[in-house]
Motif scaffolding. Structure first.
Motif, mmCIF file in Angstrom:
data_model
loop_
_atom_site.group_PDB
_atom_site.id
_atom_site.type_symbol
_atom_site.label_atom_id
_atom_site.label_comp_id
_atom_site.label_asym_id
_atom_site.label_seq_id
_atom_site.Cartn_x
_atom_site.Cartn_y
_atom_site.Cartn_z
ATOM 1 N N VAL A 203 0.841 -1.205 0.000
ATOM 2 C CA VAL A 203 0.000 0.000 0.000
ATOM 3 C C VAL A 203 0.869 1.246 0.000
ATOM 4 O O VAL A 203 0.627 2.202 -0.756
ATOM 5 C CB VAL A 203 -0.937 -0.001 1.231
ATOM 6 C CG1 VAL A 203 -1.608 1.367 1.396
ATOM 7 C CG2 VAL A 203 -1.995 -1.085 1.094
ATOM 8 N N THR A 204 1.901 1.256 0.821
ATOM 9 C CA THR A 204 2.809 2.402 0.887
ATOM 10 C C THR A 204 3.475 2.659 -0.460
ATOM 11 O O THR A 204 3.547 3.804 -0.931
ATOM 12 C CB THR A 204 3.887 2.172 1.966
ATOM 13 O OG1 THR A 204 3.253 2.109 3.246
ATOM 14 C CG2 THR A 204 4.907 3.301 1.969
ATOM 15 N N ALA A 205 3.964 1.601 -1.089
ATOM 16 C CA ALA A 205 4.634 1.743 -2.386
ATOM 17 C C ALA A 205 3.667 2.251 -3.456
ATOM 18 O O ALA A 205 4.021 3.127 -4.259
ATOM 19 C CB ALA A 205 5.226 0.402 -2.813
ATOM 20 N N ALA A 206 2.440 1.727 -3.455
ATOM 21 C CA ALA A 206 1.450 2.145 -4.454
ATOM 22 C C ALA A 206 1.074 3.612 -4.287
ATOM 23 O O ALA A 206 0.981 4.361 -5.271
ATOM 24 C CB ALA A 206 0.208 1.257 -4.355
ATOM 25 N N VAL A 207 0.846 4.031 -3.045
ATOM 26 C CA VAL A 207 0.481 5.424 -2.787
ATOM 27 C C VAL A 207 1.643 6.352 -3.128
ATOM 28 O O VAL A 207 1.446 7.411 -3.740
ATOM 29 C CB VAL A 207 0.060 5.610 -1.313
ATOM 30 C CG1 VAL A 207 -0.125 7.095 -0.987
ATOM 31 C CG2 VAL A 207 -1.229 4.848 -1.034
ATOM 32 N N ALA A 208 2.871 5.969 -2.751
ATOM 33 C CA ALA A 208 4.046 6.789 -3.064
ATOM 34 C C ALA A 208 4.200 6.961 -4.565
ATOM 35 O O ALA A 208 4.491 8.069 -5.050
ATOM 36 C CB ALA A 208 5.303 6.150 -2.466
ATOM 37 N N TRP A 209 3.990 5.899 -5.311
ATOM 38 C CA TRP A 209 4.096 5.972 -6.776
ATOM 39 C C TRP A 209 3.005 6.860 -7.355
ATOM 40 O O TRP A 209 3.268 7.692 -8.231
ATOM 41 C CB TRP A 209 4.023 4.569 -7.363
ATOM 42 C CG TRP A 209 4.117 4.560 -8.864
ATOM 43 C CD1 TRP A 209 3.094 4.561 -9.767
ATOM 44 C CD2 TRP A 209 5.318 4.583 -9.641
ATOM 45 N NE1 TRP A 209 3.563 4.571 -11.050
ATOM 46 C CE2 TRP A 209 4.933 4.590 -10.996
ATOM 47 C CE3 TRP A 209 6.672 4.593 -9.314
ATOM 48 C CZ2 TRP A 209 5.871 4.598 -12.035
ATOM 49 C CZ3 TRP A 209 7.606 4.609 -10.343
ATOM 50 C CH2 TRP A 209 7.193 4.612 -11.685
ATOM 51 N N PHE A 210 1.777 6.691 -6.879
ATOM 52 C CA PHE A 210 0.659 7.484 -7.394
ATOM 53 C C PHE A 210 0.878 8.978 -7.148
ATOM 54 O O PHE A 210 0.727 9.798 -8.054
ATOM 55 C CB PHE A 210 -0.650 7.048 -6.748
ATOM 56 C CG PHE A 210 -1.813 7.953 -7.048
ATOM 57 C CD1 PHE A 210 -2.433 7.931 -8.285
ATOM 58 C CD2 PHE A 210 -2.281 8.851 -6.092
ATOM 59 C CE1 PHE A 210 -3.497 8.776 -8.586
ATOM 60 C CE2 PHE A 210 -3.332 9.707 -6.369
ATOM 61 C CZ PHE A 210 -3.936 9.669 -7.614
ATOM 62 N N VAL A 211 1.236 9.333 -5.926
ATOM 63 C CA VAL A 211 1.422 10.741 -5.579
ATOM 64 C C VAL A 211 2.594 11.336 -6.348
ATOM 65 O O VAL A 211 2.530 12.474 -6.817
ATOM 66 C CB VAL A 211 1.627 10.908 -4.063
ATOM 67 C CG1 VAL A 211 1.941 12.369 -3.712
ATOM 68 C CG2 VAL A 211 0.389 10.450 -3.298
ATOM 69 N N SER A 212 3.677 10.578 -6.497
ATOM 70 C CA SER A 212 4.869 11.089 -7.180
ATOM 71 C C SER A 212 4.634 11.322 -8.665
ATOM 72 O O SER A 212 5.384 12.069 -9.305
ATOM 73 C CB SER A 212 6.044 10.129 -6.990
ATOM 74 O OG SER A 212 5.828 8.915 -7.672
ATOM 75 N N THR A 213 3.613 10.697 -9.227
ATOM 76 C CA THR A 213 3.316 10.862 -10.653
ATOM 77 C C THR A 213 2.080 11.721 -10.900
ATOM 78 O O THR A 213 1.644 11.857 -12.041
ATOM 79 C CB THR A 213 3.110 9.484 -11.314
ATOM 80 O OG1 THR A 213 2.077 8.758 -10.619
ATOM 81 C CG2 THR A 213 4.388 8.672 -11.273
#
Length: 262
Positions: free
Chosen positions: A43-53
């Motif tokens: 979940v952390t990795a998915a959210v970090a990727w979404f926000v960063s893009t």
């Protein structure tokens, strides 16, 4: 970034057995601990990727006030989960854990963007080369953190040695680390920052083994084995502890790898 994941803050509810019972079999509670931890990291990795893009979300994350507020929420959630383990339901505990994972991902999005974006837009609207762009450092830090974490959690799970004394020293070191980080906010020394990260890697590597052993020992208590709700809540708190060990290990390794490119 460092969180105080001192296990004594939530383990007071059930006394640990005085004699360690080594085992190579992963019981159901330990399986849940690793499952919750894995889900939290995903979940952390998915959210970090979404926000960063996402430009709008990234602009929100870059707001210093939002960053400070999100850190306060993270600390509040961790403390609240520890204090409310006895009274909260498993559903509430799970919700708080996933909310923690989401907010952590939101915070880490800026780190992900800094190392993976080849260009950035400056204050004048010009697209320039990103001086922090270094995906190799990011991947190396993640791979090294995964290898260290995996190795030490196996050690903690299988060793017959009592790691209690080592854990006491590591927790003291963790508090010293937090104090040093606060002091360095005012000093702004890059050399001190690297020393802190080097010490943090040692501390969180050791804590991974110590925390794993303590969680394993407590997972075998009859009080937990016979109470499904408490077992579920315990597995979530165990997952949070190991999750924080991994996140801190990754972040401090990333700082060291990034410094090595200079």
């Amino acid at each position: 970034m460092a969180f105080n994941n001192n296990p004594n803050s939530w383990r007071y509810e059930v006394a640990a057995p005085s004699v360690s019972v080594p085992s190579v079999d992963i019981n159901q509670i330990m399986k849940m601990v690793y499952l919750w931890m894995t889900l939290g990291l995903l979940v952390t990795a998915a959210v970090a990727w979404f926000v960063s893009t996402n430009d709008a979300m990234l602009d929100l994350r870059m707001n210093s006030g939002v960053g400070i507020f999100s850190m306060i929420i993270l600390i509040g959630l961790a403390v609240g989960m520890g204090m409310g383990m006895r009274s909260f339901s498993p559903t509430v505990m799970a919700g708080m854990f996933f909310l923690f994972s989401v907010i952590m991902g939101f915070n880490l999005s800026l780190t992900l963007f800094a190392f993976l974006a080849p260009t950035i837009t400056n204050d004048y609207g010009q697209v320039i080369e990103n001086p922090m762009y270094d995906p190799t450092a990011l991947y190396a830090a993640f791979g090294t953190a995964s290898a260290l974490f995996g190795s030490m959690t196996i050690v903690g799970f299988t060793t017959k040695a009592d790691l209690t004394k080592m854990g006491t020293y590591l927790v003291i070191g963790l508090w010293g680390l937090i104090i040093a980080m606060v002091i360095n906010i005012f000093l702004g020394s890059s050399a001190v920052s690297l020393l802190i990260s080097a010490a943090a890697v040692v501390i969180f590597t050791g804590l991974t083994a110590y925390d794993t052993q303590k969680i394993k020992e407590m997972s075998m208590l009859p009080e937990l084995q016979s109470d499904g709700n408490m077992a579920m809540k315990f597995s979530i708190m165990g997952a949070l502890t190991l999750y924080l060990d991994f996140i801190n290990l990754f972040l401090h390794l990333l700082r060291l790898f990034a410094a090595g490119r200079d």
